[in-house]
Enzyme design. Structure first.
Site, mmCIF file in Angstrom:
data_model
loop_
_atom_site.group_PDB
_atom_site.id
_atom_site.type_symbol
_atom_site.label_atom_id
_atom_site.label_comp_id
_atom_site.label_asym_id
_atom_site.label_seq_id
_atom_site.Cartn_x
_atom_site.Cartn_y
_atom_site.Cartn_z
ATOM 1 N N ARG A 61 -14.633 82.366 112.903
ATOM 2 C CA ARG A 61 -14.118 83.104 114.063
ATOM 3 C C ARG A 61 -15.134 83.162 115.196
ATOM 4 N NH1 ARG A 61 -12.268 85.396 109.597
ATOM 5 N NH2 ARG A 61 -13.998 86.863 109.526
ATOM 6 N N GLU A 98 -22.813 90.914 99.125
ATOM 7 C CA GLU A 98 -22.679 92.050 98.215
ATOM 8 C C GLU A 98 -22.717 91.545 96.761
ATOM 9 O OE1 GLU A 98 -19.300 94.366 99.162
ATOM 10 O OE2 GLU A 98 -19.837 95.995 97.797
#
Ligand code: AMP
Length: 173
Positions: A61, A98
């Site tokens: 993006r 994460e």
């Protein structure tokens, strides 16, 4: 168009791409001709024409926003992509997610030594992606004059990973 109007065009998608994540979907904003061009203008005006030689966009993006920003600066566009997508000689930077790690790459000749670089992405979350990109740019000789994001998720404290860089963010949560 003001920031609240831009914010109204960002759609929250709960549990995408995995449970517990609220995905900030910018496609309604991109599809609005006034909003899209306003975002590009605001980034260019903030840093100022003549201040940037190359604009680096982060897959995927980030490309959508970085390309028109580069055009308006009269600057070149340089892609930073996920591992093994770029065809020429690359520098790589691995960073923590994460769960696990990810790797970003840039072409070694993407930036000339000393060129002024603006990094552009859609969302600042934990800051790992932008920090890895800044390191890549510096490793190939660029000077990072700023990092621009459409959206900052302030509660994830990504700014702390980007200490010392000039950050510009339009919409904050
Ligand atoms: P981070 O490295 O944690 O700052 O993550 C930034 C990258 O992940 C950006 O390239 C974003 O496109 C994407 N990202 C992270 N969190 C979100 C979210 N909640 N909504 C949309 N994109 C996100």
């Amino acid at each position: 168009m003001d920031v609240e109007q831009l914010k109204a065009l960002v759609r929250d998608v709960p549990d995408f791409p995995q449970p517990g994540i609220v995905f900030k979907d910018i496609t309604p904003l991109l599809a609005d001709e006034i909003a899209f061009s306003s975002v590009i203008d605001l980034i260019v005006v903030h840093f100022g024409r003549g201040s940037v030689d190359k604009v680096v966009g982060i897959e995927a993006r980030g490309f959508i926003l970085a390309s028109p920003v580069a055009y308006h600066f009269g600057a070149g566009f340089v892609p930073v992509r996920k591992k093994d997508k770029l065809p020429w000689e690359t520098e790589s930077e691995e960073y923590e997610l994460e769960y696990g790690t990810a790797t970003l790459e840039v072409h070694r000749d993407g930036v000339d030594p000393g060129e002024r670089v603006l990094i552009v992405d859609d969302v600042l979350a934990t800051g790992g992606t932008a920090r890895a990109t800044a390191r890549l740019v510096e490793r190939i000789g660029g000077k990072v004059i700023g990092i621009a994001f459409l959206i900052e998720l302030g509660f994830l404290k990504g700014r702390q990973q980007l200490d010392g860089y000039d950050l510009f963010t339009l919409i904050s949560y």
